[in-house]
Design a protein around this motif. Structure first.
Motif, PDB file in Angstrom:
ATOM      1  N   ARG A 117      16.025-104.926 202.464  1.00  0.00           N
ATOM      2  CA  ARG A 117      17.298-104.204 202.354  1.00  0.00           C
ATOM      3  C   ARG A 117      18.231-104.906 201.384  1.00  0.00           C
ATOM      4  O   ARG A 117      18.257-106.124 201.307  1.00  0.00           O
ATOM      5  N   LEU A 118      19.024-104.098 200.696  1.00  0.00           N
ATOM      6  CA  LEU A 118      20.122-104.590 199.874  1.00  0.00           C
ATOM      7  C   LEU A 118      21.400-104.308 200.650  1.00  0.00           C
ATOM      8  O   LEU A 118      21.650-103.165 201.049  1.00  0.00           O
ATOM      9  N   TYR A 119      22.169-105.349 200.927  1.00  0.00           N
ATOM     10  CA  TYR A 119      23.458-105.225 201.618  1.00  0.00           C
ATOM     11  C   TYR A 119      24.569-105.509 200.616  1.00  0.00           C
ATOM     12  O   TYR A 119      24.440-106.407 199.783  1.00  0.00           O
ATOM     13  N   ALA A 120      25.677-104.769 200.730  1.00  0.00           N
ATOM     14  CA  ALA A 120      26.806-104.999 199.823  1.00  0.00           C
ATOM     15  C   ALA A 120      28.120-104.662 200.524  1.00  0.00           C
ATOM     16  O   ALA A 120      28.174-103.781 201.389  1.00  0.00           O
ATOM     17  N   LYS A 121      29.145-105.400 200.140  1.00  0.00           N
ATOM     18  CA  LYS A 121      30.500-105.089 200.593  1.00  0.00           C
ATOM     19  C   LYS A 121      31.482-105.703 199.625  1.00  0.00           C
ATOM     20  O   LYS A 121      31.134-106.552 198.804  1.00  0.00           O
ATOM     21  N   VAL A 122      32.735-105.270 199.729  1.00  0.00           N
ATOM     22  CA  VAL A 122      33.831-105.857 198.968  1.00  0.00           C
ATOM     23  C   VAL A 122      34.780-106.466 199.988  1.00  0.00           C
ATOM     24  O   VAL A 122      35.287-105.764 200.868  1.00  0.00           O
ATOM     25  N   GLU A 123      34.976-107.774 199.893  1.00  0.00           N
ATOM     26  CA  GLU A 123      35.907-108.453 200.791  1.00  0.00           C
ATOM     27  C   GLU A 123      37.325-108.316 200.259  1.00  0.00           C
ATOM     28  O   GLU A 123      37.533-108.192 199.050  1.00  0.00           O
ATOM     29  N   GLY A 124      38.287-108.363 201.177  1.00  0.00           N
ATOM     30  CA  GLY A 124      39.673-108.360 200.746  1.00  0.00           C
ATOM     31  C   GLY A 124      40.522-107.429 201.582  1.00  0.00           C
ATOM     32  O   GLY A 124      40.088-106.882 202.591  1.00  0.00           O
ATOM     33  N   THR A 125      41.750-107.279 201.148  1.00  0.00           N
ATOM     34  CA  THR A 125      42.690-106.406 201.846  1.00  0.00           C
ATOM     35  C   THR A 125      43.144-105.309 200.901  1.00  0.00           C
ATOM     36  O   THR A 125      42.978-105.409 199.684  1.00  0.00           O
ATOM     37  N   GLY A 126      43.732-104.286 201.466  1.00  0.00           N
ATOM     38  CA  GLY A 126      44.257-103.196 200.651  1.00  0.00           C
ATOM     39  C   GLY A 126      43.209-102.151 200.343  1.00  0.00           C
ATOM     40  O   GLY A 126      42.100-102.175 200.859  1.00  0.00           O
ATOM     41  N   THR A 127      43.587-101.238 199.473  1.00  0.00           N
ATOM     42  CA  THR A 127      42.685-100.151 199.108  1.00  0.00           C
ATOM     43  C   THR A 127      41.889-100.529 197.869  1.00  0.00           C
ATOM     44  O   THR A 127      42.189-101.524 197.202  1.00  0.00           O
ATOM     45  N   MET A 128      40.904 -99.726 197.583  1.00  0.00           N
ATOM     46  CA  MET A 128      40.073 -99.964 196.404  1.00  0.00           C
ATOM     47  C   MET A 128      39.571 -98.634 195.864  1.00  0.00           C
ATOM     48  O   MET A 128      39.458 -97.653 196.605  1.00  0.00           O
ATOM     49  N   ALA A 129      39.278 -98.612 194.583  1.00  0.00           N
ATOM     50  CA  ALA A 129      38.605 -97.458 193.991  1.00  0.00           C
ATOM     51  C   ALA A 129      37.143 -97.496 194.436  1.00  0.00           C
ATOM     52  O   ALA A 129      36.587 -98.576 194.657  1.00  0.00           O
ATOM     53  N   PRO A 130      36.506 -96.362 194.584  1.00  0.00           N
ATOM     54  CA  PRO A 130      35.096 -96.366 194.981  1.00  0.00           C
ATOM     55  C   PRO A 130      34.243 -97.168 193.997  1.00  0.00           C
ATOM     56  O   PRO A 130      34.472 -97.141 192.789  1.00  0.00           O
ATOM     57  N   LEU A 131      33.281 -97.875 194.549  1.00  0.00           N
ATOM     58  CA  LEU A 131      32.330 -98.634 193.739  1.00  0.00           C
ATOM     59  C   LEU A 131      30.978 -97.956 193.916  1.00  0.00           C
ATOM     60  O   LEU A 131      30.431 -97.939 195.022  1.00  0.00           O
ATOM     61  N   TYR A 132      30.476 -97.378 192.846  1.00  0.00           N
ATOM     62  CA  TYR A 132      29.250 -96.594 192.931  1.00  0.00           C
ATOM     63  C   TYR A 132      28.031 -97.435 192.594  1.00  0.00           C
ATOM     64  O   TYR A 132      28.014 -98.167 191.609  1.00  0.00           O
ATOM     65  N   GLY A 133      27.015 -97.300 193.451  1.00  0.00           N
ATOM     66  CA  GLY A 133      25.778 -98.036 193.252  1.00  0.00           C
ATOM     67  C   GLY A 133      24.872 -97.375 192.238  1.00  0.00           C
ATOM     68  O   GLY A 133      24.857 -96.150 192.116  1.00  0.00           O
ATOM     69  N   GLY A 134      24.140 -98.194 191.517  1.00  0.00           N
ATOM     70  CA  GLY A 134      23.147 -97.715 190.558  1.00  0.00           C
ATOM     71  C   GLY A 134      21.745 -97.983 191.077  1.00  0.00           C
ATOM     72  O   GLY A 134      21.551 -98.370 192.232  1.00  0.00           O
ATOM     73  N   THR A 135      20.785 -97.828 190.221  1.00  0.00           N
ATOM     74  CA  THR A 135      19.389 -98.052 190.595  1.00  0.00           C
ATOM     75  C   THR A 135      19.132 -99.532 190.837  1.00  0.00           C
ATOM     76  O   THR A 135      19.575-100.381 190.069  1.00  0.00           O
ATOM     77  N   THR A 136      18.440 -99.817 191.915  1.00  0.00           N
ATOM     78  CA  THR A 136      18.035-101.182 192.238  1.00  0.00           C
ATOM     79  C   THR A 136      16.521-101.187 192.415  1.00  0.00           C
ATOM     80  O   THR A 136      15.937-100.184 192.820  1.00  0.00           O
ATOM     81  N   THR A 137      15.899-102.298 192.103  1.00  0.00           N
ATOM     82  CA  THR A 137      14.439-102.396 192.225  1.00  0.00           C
ATOM     83  C   THR A 137      14.050-103.706 192.890  1.00  0.00           C
ATOM     84  O   THR A 137      14.787-104.695 192.809  1.00  0.00           O
ATOM     85  N   VAL A 138      12.901-103.688 193.531  1.00  0.00           N
ATOM     86  CA  VAL A 138      12.280-104.920 194.014  1.00  0.00           C
ATOM     87  C   VAL A 138      10.797-104.865 193.699  1.00  0.00           C
ATOM     88  O   VAL A 138      10.179-103.802 193.770  1.00  0.00           O
ATOM     89  N   SER A 139      10.241-106.002 193.338  1.00  0.00           N
ATOM     90  CA  SER A 139       8.804-106.194 193.223  1.00  0.00           C
ATOM     91  C   SER A 139       8.451-107.230 194.279  1.00  0.00           C
ATOM     92  O   SER A 139       8.895-108.382 194.188  1.00  0.00           O
ATOM     93  N   VAL A 140       7.710-106.793 195.280  1.00  0.00           N
ATOM     94  CA  VAL A 140       7.438-107.604 196.460  1.00  0.00           C
ATOM     95  C   VAL A 140       6.022-108.159 196.380  1.00  0.00           C
ATOM     96  O   VAL A 140       5.053-107.390 196.311  1.00  0.00           O
ATOM     97  N   ASN A 141       5.900-109.469 196.385  1.00  0.00           N
ATOM     98  CA  ASN A 141       4.592-110.137 196.455  1.00  0.00           C
ATOM     99  C   ASN A 141       4.379-110.603 197.878  1.00  0.00           C
ATOM    100  O   ASN A 141       5.331-111.064 198.534  1.00  0.00           O
ATOM    101  N   TYR A 142       3.147-110.489 198.352  1.00  0.00           N
ATOM    102  CA  TYR A 142       2.863-110.913 199.729  1.00  0.00           C
ATOM    103  C   TYR A 142       1.445-111.448 199.841  1.00  0.00           C
ATOM    104  O   TYR A 142       0.600-111.193 198.984  1.00  0.00           O
ATOM    105  N   THR A 143       1.230-112.220 200.883  1.00  0.00           N
ATOM    106  CA  THR A 143      -0.099-112.771 201.180  1.00  0.00           C
ATOM    107  C   THR A 143      -0.514-112.337 202.566  1.00  0.00           C
ATOM    108  O   THR A 143       0.320-112.040 203.427  1.00  0.00           O
ATOM    109  N   TYR A 144      -1.821-112.330 202.777  1.00  0.00           N
ATOM    110  CA  TYR A 144      -2.384-111.998 204.091  1.00  0.00           C
ATOM    111  C   TYR A 144      -3.729-112.657 204.271  1.00  0.00           C
ATOM    112  O   TYR A 144      -4.282-113.187 203.334  1.00  0.00           O
TER     113      TYR A 144
END
Length: 144
Positions: A117-144
């Motif tokens: 998961r990607l988690y995000a927030k903006v810390e602080g007080t007061g109001t803010m303009a919307p912050l729009y997310g763009g494309t995010t990617t992950v390349s996951v390597n694993y062993t078994y």
């Protein structure tokens, strides 16, 4: 002990150790996936998005290295925090300062058959303009 017995014993021991080393080595695989980063409308409100798991990693597979990219519109507000985590948010890496990079999940027993998961927030007080997310990617390597 005769030379023939010693040579046979050494050859047998070497062959046995090679078989053990082969059976002890872990298999590895990977997948790449993407999602849209969650938009943020209010300060101090964590938002998250799950990256879909592609393929069928075995139930005993564990995540090792993860390469990632994330994207938000500019200008990015002061107080923006971005984390890359396991599915339940107990193993996290602060990736705020690097919109792309690699993190190492080795040793944290993160199941490869569960979403990251990607988690995000903006810390602080007061109001803010919307912050729009763009494309995010992950390349996951694993062993078994």
């Amino acid at each position: 002990m005769s030379f023939k017995k010693l040579a046979f014993s050494s050859a047998f021991a070497l062959a046995a150790s090679l078989m053990i080393a082969q059976s002890a080595s872990a298999a590895s695989a990977s997948y790449s996936t993407q999602a849209v980063a969650p938009s943020i409308y209010y300060k101090n409100d964590w938002q998250s998005v799950a990256y879909p798991v592609l393929g069928s990693p075995p139930s005993n597979a564990k995540v090792t290295q993860v390469s990632y990219t994330w994207s938000y519109t500019y200008p990015r507000p002061t107080g923006l925090l971005v984390y890359l985590c396991n599915n339940i948010g107990t193993v996290c890496w602060n990736v705020t300062n690097y919109a792309s990079g690699t993190v190492n999940f080795t040793g944290y027993d993160v199941p490869a058959n569960q979403s990251l998961r990607l988690y995000a927030k903006v810390e602080g007080t007061g109001t803010m303009a919307p912050l729009y997310g763009g494309t995010t990617t992950v390349s996951v390597n694993y062993t078994y």
